[in-house]
Scaffold this motif. Structure first.
Motif, PDB file in Angstrom:
ATOM      1  N   LEU A 313       0.854  -1.190   0.000  1.00 18.66           N
ATOM      2  CA  LEU A 313       0.000   0.000   0.000  1.00 18.66           C
ATOM      3  C   LEU A 313       0.889   1.238   0.000  1.00 18.66           C
ATOM      4  CD1 LEU A 313      -2.743   1.549   0.471  1.00 18.66           C
ATOM      5  CD2 LEU A 313      -2.223   1.405   2.912  1.00 18.66           C
ATOM      6  N   ARG A 314       0.571   2.180  -0.890  1.00 21.63           N
ATOM      7  CA  ARG A 314       1.295   3.459  -0.871  1.00 21.63           C
ATOM      8  C   ARG A 314       0.293   4.565  -0.508  1.00 21.63           C
ATOM      9  NH1 ARG A 314       5.983   4.860  -3.104  1.00 21.63           N
ATOM     10  NH2 ARG A 314       5.976   3.094  -4.553  1.00 21.63           N
ATOM     11  N   LEU A 325      -4.747  13.148  10.351  1.00 19.37           N
ATOM     12  CA  LEU A 325      -5.210  11.756  10.342  1.00 19.37           C
ATOM     13  C   LEU A 325      -4.773  11.053  11.635  1.00 19.37           C
ATOM     14  CD1 LEU A 325      -6.527   9.713   8.241  1.00 19.37           C
ATOM     15  CD2 LEU A 325      -4.205   8.953   7.799  1.00 19.37           C
ATOM     16  N   PHE A 326      -3.507  11.286  11.998  1.00 21.19           N
ATOM     17  CA  PHE A 326      -2.925  10.693  13.210  1.00 21.19           C
ATOM     18  C   PHE A 326      -3.744  11.107  14.440  1.00 21.19           C
ATOM     19  CE2 PHE A 326       0.090  10.375  16.704  1.00 21.19           C
ATOM     20  CZ  PHE A 326       0.826   9.241  16.401  1.00 21.19           C
ATOM     21  N   MET A 327      -4.199  12.372  14.423  1.00 22.23           N
ATOM     22  CA  MET A 327      -4.955  12.895  15.568  1.00 22.23           C
ATOM     23  C   MET A 327      -6.442  12.560  15.464  1.00 22.23           C
ATOM     24  SD  MET A 327      -3.159  16.600  15.844  1.00 22.23           S
ATOM     25  CE  MET A 327      -4.039  17.197  17.271  1.00 22.23           C
ATOM     26  N   ARG A 328      -6.803  11.778  14.467  1.00 15.86           N
ATOM     27  CA  ARG A 328      -8.218  11.422  14.248  1.00 15.86           C
ATOM     28  C   ARG A 328      -9.082  12.680  14.097  1.00 15.86           C
ATOM     29  NH1 ARG A 328      -4.708   7.248  15.306  1.00 15.86           N
ATOM     30  NH2 ARG A 328      -5.743   5.261  15.408  1.00 15.86           N
ATOM     31  N   GLN A 329      -8.525  13.689  13.401  1.00 13.45           N
ATOM     32  CA  GLN A 329      -9.269  14.941  13.226  1.00 13.45           C
ATOM     33  C   GLN A 329      -9.685  15.143  11.767  1.00 13.45           C
ATOM     34  OE1 GLN A 329      -6.479  17.868  14.587  1.00 13.45           O
ATOM     35  NE2 GLN A 329      -7.240  17.820  16.687  1.00 13.45           N
ATOM     36  N   LEU A 330      -9.501  14.113  10.959  1.00 17.61           N
ATOM     37  CA  LEU A 330      -9.711  14.286   9.528  1.00 17.61           C
ATOM     38  C   LEU A 330     -10.943  13.501   9.081  1.00 17.61           C
ATOM     39  CD1 LEU A 330      -8.032  15.540   7.114  1.00 17.61           C
ATOM     40  CD2 LEU A 330      -7.243  13.212   6.693  1.00 17.61           C
ATOM     41  N   ASP A 331     -11.717  14.114   8.191  1.00 23.61           N
ATOM     42  CA  ASP A 331     -12.795  13.370   7.543  1.00 23.61           C
ATOM     43  C   ASP A 331     -12.119  12.570   6.416  1.00 23.61           C
ATOM     44  OD1 ASP A 331     -14.793  12.443   5.915  1.00 23.61           O
ATOM     45  OD2 ASP A 331     -16.002  14.272   6.027  1.00 23.61           O
ATOM     46  N   VAL A 332     -11.818  11.301   6.721  1.00 19.63           N
ATOM     47  CA  VAL A 332     -10.985  10.505   5.812  1.00 19.63           C
ATOM     48  C   VAL A 332     -11.675  10.314   4.461  1.00 19.63           C
ATOM     49  CG1 VAL A 332      -9.761   8.326   5.515  1.00 19.63           C
ATOM     50  CG2 VAL A 332      -9.909   9.352   7.770  1.00 19.63           C
ATOM     51  N   GLY A 333     -12.986  10.070   4.502  1.00 21.38           N
ATOM     52  CA  GLY A 333     -13.734   9.863   3.253  1.00 21.38           C
ATOM     53  C   GLY A 333     -13.587  11.064   2.341  1.00 21.38           C
ATOM     54  N   ALA A 334     -13.783  12.266   2.914  1.00 19.81           N
ATOM     55  CA  ALA A 334     -13.690  13.495   2.112  1.00 19.81           C
ATOM     56  C   ALA A 334     -12.265  13.682   1.595  1.00 19.81           C
ATOM     57  CB  ALA A 334     -14.113  14.689   2.958  1.00 19.81           C
ATOM     58  N   ALA A 335     -11.285  13.377   2.448  1.00 17.78           N
ATOM     59  CA  ALA A 335      -9.877  13.545   2.044  1.00 17.78           C
ATOM     60  C   ALA A 335      -9.538  12.632   0.863  1.00 17.78           C
ATOM     61  CB  ALA A 335      -8.956  13.247   3.226  1.00 17.78           C
ATOM     62  N   LEU A 336     -10.102  11.427   0.872  1.00 17.38           N
ATOM     63  CA  LEU A 336      -9.847  10.495  -0.233  1.00 17.38           C
ATOM     64  C   LEU A 336     -10.555  10.974  -1.502  1.00 17.38           C
ATOM     65  CD1 LEU A 336     -10.173   7.117   1.717  1.00 17.38           C
ATOM     66  CD2 LEU A 336      -8.087   8.023   0.677  1.00 17.38           C
ATOM     67  N   ARG A 337     -11.807  11.436  -1.325  1.00 20.03           N
ATOM     68  CA  ARG A 337     -12.574  11.908  -2.507  1.00 20.03           C
ATOM     69  C   ARG A 337     -11.876  13.112  -3.136  1.00 20.03           C
ATOM     70  NH1 ARG A 337     -16.814  10.697   0.776  1.00 20.03           N
ATOM     71  NH2 ARG A 337     -17.141  12.843   1.413  1.00 20.03           N
ATOM     72  N   GLN A 338     -11.384  14.001  -2.271  1.00 19.98           N
ATOM     73  CA  GLN A 338     -10.729  15.215  -2.799  1.00 19.98           C
ATOM     74  C   GLN A 338      -9.278  14.942  -3.217  1.00 19.98           C
ATOM     75  OE1 GLN A 338     -11.291  17.821   0.535  1.00 19.98           O
ATOM     76  NE2 GLN A 338     -13.506  17.722   0.322  1.00 19.98           N
ATOM     77  N   ARG A 339      -8.866  13.727  -3.051  1.00 20.76           N
ATOM     78  CA  ARG A 339      -7.507  13.281  -3.406  1.00 20.76           C
ATOM     79  C   ARG A 339      -6.419  14.068  -2.675  1.00 20.76           C
ATOM     80  NH1 ARG A 339      -7.028   9.457  -6.852  1.00 20.76           N
ATOM     81  NH2 ARG A 339      -4.989  10.012  -7.700  1.00 20.76           N
ATOM     82  N   VAL A 340      -6.733  14.530  -1.435  1.00 19.03           N
ATOM     83  CA  VAL A 340      -5.630  15.077  -0.614  1.00 19.03           C
ATOM     84  C   VAL A 340      -4.859  13.913   0.009  1.00 19.03           C
ATOM     85  CG1 VAL A 340      -6.539  17.385  -0.127  1.00 19.03           C
ATOM     86  CG2 VAL A 340      -7.160  15.506   1.372  1.00 19.03           C
ATOM     87  N   SER A 348      -7.613  -1.899   1.205  1.00 14.96           N
ATOM     88  CA  SER A 348      -8.222  -2.431   2.434  1.00 14.96           C
ATOM     89  C   SER A 348      -7.233  -2.312   3.611  1.00 14.96           C
ATOM     90  CB  SER A 348      -8.646  -3.885   2.244  1.00 14.96           C
ATOM     91  OG  SER A 348      -7.501  -4.718   2.205  1.00 14.96           O
ATOM     92  N   LEU A 349      -5.939  -2.317   3.275  1.00 18.34           N
ATOM     93  CA  LEU A 349      -4.935  -2.150   4.344  1.00 18.34           C
ATOM     94  C   LEU A 349      -5.101  -0.786   5.015  1.00 18.34           C
ATOM     95  CD1 LEU A 349      -1.624  -3.534   2.771  1.00 18.34           C
ATOM     96  CD2 LEU A 349      -2.641  -4.266   4.941  1.00 18.34           C
ATOM     97  N   PHE A 350      -5.453   0.216   4.200  1.00 18.31           N
ATOM     98  CA  PHE A 350      -5.618   1.575   4.735  1.00 18.31           C
ATOM     99  C   PHE A 350      -6.758   1.613   5.765  1.00 18.31           C
ATOM    100  CE2 PHE A 350      -7.260   5.947   4.594  1.00 18.31           C
ATOM    101  CZ  PHE A 350      -6.102   6.637   4.897  1.00 18.31           C
ATOM    102  N   THR A 351      -7.846   0.903   5.451  1.00 18.45           N
ATOM    103  CA  THR A 351      -9.001   0.924   6.367  1.00 18.45           C
ATOM    104  C   THR A 351      -8.676   0.209   7.677  1.00 18.45           C
ATOM    105  OG1 THR A 351      -9.873  -1.100   5.427  1.00 18.45           O
ATOM    106  CG2 THR A 351     -10.681   0.957   4.458  1.00 18.45           C
ATOM    107  N   ARG A 352      -7.636  -0.639   7.651  1.00 18.51           N
ATOM    108  CA  ARG A 352      -7.285  -1.381   8.869  1.00 18.51           C
ATOM    109  C   ARG A 352      -6.183  -0.700   9.682  1.00 18.51           C
ATOM    110  NH1 ARG A 352      -5.701  -6.604   6.362  1.00 18.51           N
ATOM    111  NH2 ARG A 352      -6.546  -5.969   4.369  1.00 18.51           N
ATOM    112  N   LEU A 353      -5.686   0.429   9.189  1.00 15.45           N
ATOM    113  CA  LEU A 353      -4.554   1.083   9.880  1.00 15.45           C
ATOM    114  C   LEU A 353      -4.879   1.412  11.338  1.00 15.45           C
ATOM    115  CD1 LEU A 353      -2.933   3.603   7.362  1.00 15.45           C
ATOM    116  CD2 LEU A 353      -2.101   1.369   8.116  1.00 15.45           C
TER     117      LEU A 353
END
Ligand SMILES: Cc1cc2nc3c(=O)[nH]c(=O)nc-3n(C[C@H](O)[C@H](O)[C@H](O)COP(=O)(O)O)c2cc1C
Length: 362
Positions: A313-314, A325-340, A348-353
Motif C-alpha cells: 500500500l502506498r 489523520l494521526f490525531m483522528r481529526q480528519l474526515d478521511v472519506g472526504a480527504a480520499l474523494r478530494q484526493r488530498v 483495504s490495508l488503509f481501512t485497517r490502519l
C-alpha cells in the motif's frame, strides 16, 4: 505554610519555567503563602568570600543588593523550592550565587550535621527548625547518572543548612517535552506530577515517591531513540532561527514532526491485530520529500525512512494531512474523494490502519 520559590532559570520560555509554573499551579490550589523569586530578574552580585558577614558586620553582606530582602524570605519560609536547569551537571550560576549569598545566615564555629559531616553553625538556629528544601532540576540528557551530581549537591546543601529534604523533582530529556502527539499519556502524567508536587509542597512540604517517579518518566524507549528525537528538536530549532527557540510555533512544529510520529506509529503496533499480517506500507509526504516504509511482519513493525518500489500500500499526502489523520481529526472519506490523500495498492490495508496501529497508549 510559607513557600518560597526561587527560580534559577535564565530562559523564560524554557522547560524549567514551564514545569515550575505547573508546580505553582498545584501550590495555588492549597492555602500556602507563596513568594516567587526570579533570580535572573535581579542583579545579585557573587559572594566575594570576604567574611564581612561574619567578621565586620555579623549577619550582613558587604554587597547592597536585593539579596538582603531574599535572606529575610528564606528565614520566613517553611518550604524553600529551588528550580534550575542543569548546566554542566550542576545548578545554574544564578542559583549557585543565591546559595553562596546565604552565607550571612551562617556563622563561625563548626558543628556536626545530620549526615555526620561538619558544617558552619546557623546564625538563627531557631528560624531554621523544620524548614524543608524541594528541588526542581531540568536537563537535556537522558541518563539518570547525569543528574546525580546536582541532586547530591542539593542534598549536601540541605544538610549544611539544616534543611529537611522534602523531595527532588528531576526532569531529564527536556527537549522531548514538546512531543505531545506521540506521547500524550506520558506527558500528561509528567505535567500532572509537577502540579501534584506543588500541592504536596504547599500542604506537607514533602513529596511522595509517586510524584517524583512520574515527574521523571522516560520519554524515549532507549538511548538511540533519545538521540534521534533530541536531534529532531534541534533541527527544527536551527531552521527556525535562534531567536525563536521554544516559540509556540517551534514547539508546535517539533510536536508534529512526521519522523517521530512515524516511529511512534511503528512502536504502537498491535501485535494481536497484526499477528498474521505481512505487509509493506509506504508513506510519501510530498511537501517535505519524506518517505517512510513500515514493514509489518506477524505482530512486529519496522520503520525505515526510505522510498519503496512496490509496497503493498502506498499512501501519498502532505505532512499536515497525515498529522490530522494521526490525531483522528480528519474526515478521511472526504480527504480520499478530494484526493488530498492518494492510495495505491491494497486499499483495504488503509481501512485497517487504525486497528493495526491504535492511538499511542503511552
Ligand atoms: C551552558 C549549558 C550547559 C548545559 N549542561 C547540561 C548538562 O550538564 N546536563 C544536561 O542534562 N543538560 C545540560 N544542558 C541543557 C539544559 O539543561 C536544557 O536545555 C534545559 O532544558 C535548559 O532549561 P530551560 O529549558 O529551562 O532553559 C546545558 C545547557 C546549557 C545552556
Amino acid at each position: 505554610m510559607n513557600v518560597l520559590v526561587v527560580r534559577g532559570n535564565p530562559r523564560k520560555n524554557g522547560f524549567t519555567q514551564y514545569l515550575t509554573d505547573q508546580f505553582c499551579i498545584g501550590l495555588k490550589e492549597v492555602e500556602a503563602s507563596i513568594t516567587d523569586i526570579d533570580l535572573a530578574a535581579h542583579d545579585i552580585k557573587p559572594c566575594l568570600g570576604c567574611y564581612y558577614c561574619w567578621l565586620t558586620k555579623p549577619g550582613q553582606c558587604v554587597h547592597h543588593d536585593p539579596m538582603s530582602g531574599f535572606l529575610e524570605e528564606v528565614l520566613r519560609a517553611d518550604v524553600l523550592v529551588c528550580a534550575t536547569p542543569v548546566y554542566y551537571f550542576a545548578m545554574s550560576s544564578y542559583l549557585k550565587t543565591f546559595f553562596e549569598r546565604t552565607f550571612p545566615l551562617t556563622t563561625e564555629g563548626l558543628e556536626v550535621s545530620s549526615m555526620n559531616l561538619l558544617r558552619n553553625q546557623l546564625r538563627y538556629p531557631d528560624r531554621w527548625k523544620g524548614k524543608k528544601l524541594i528541588t526542581i532540576t531540568v536537563g537535556a540528557l537522558r541518563s539518570r547518572e547525569a543528574y546525580e551530581p546536582i541532586n547530591q549537591t542539593f542534598r549536601l546543601i540541605a544538610d549544611t543548612l539544616d534543611l529537611e529534604l522534602g523531595g527532588q523533582l528531576t526532569r531529564p530529556e527536556s527537549h522531548l517535552l514538546p512531543y505531545r502527539l506521540s506521547k500524550p499519556m506520558t506527558l500528561k502524567r509528567v505535567e500532572s506530577a509537577f502540579v501534584r508536587a506543588g500541592h504536596e509542597a504547599g500542604t506537607t512540604g514533602v513529596l511522595s515517591e509517586t510524584v517524583m517517579t512520574d515527574a521523571a518518566l522516560p520519554l524515549s524507549p532507549d538511548g538511540a531513540y533519545f538521540r534521534t528525537y533530541s536531534n529532531i528538536y534541534w533541527e527544527h530549532a536551527t531552521s527556525s532561527g535562534a531567536r525563536n527557540v521554544n516559540s509556540p510555533a517551534l514547539l508546535d512544529r517539533v510536536g508534529k514532526d512526521p519522523d517521530i510520529l512515524m516511529r511512534e506509529m511503528a512502536r504502537s503496533i498491535d501485535p494481536r491485530a497484526t499477528a498474521r499480517v505481512k505487509a509493506m506500507l509506504q508513506f510519501d509526504f510530498t511537501d517535505r520529500d519524506l518517505h517512510y516504509r513500515l514493514t509489518i511482519d506477524c505482530g512486529q513493525c519496522v520503520m525505515v525512512a526510505e522510498p519503496t518500489e512496490n509496497p503493498d500500500l502506498r499512501v501519498t499526502c502532505t505532512t499536515d494531512i497525515w498529522v490530522a489523520l494521526f490525531m483522528r481529526q480528519l474526515d478521511v472519506g472526504a480527504a480520499l474523494r478530494q484526493r488530498v490523500i492518494v492510495l495505491e495498492g491494497d486499499k483495504s490495508l488503509f481501512t485497517r490502519l487504525g486497528r493495526y496501529f491504535p492511538p499511542p497508549a503511552v
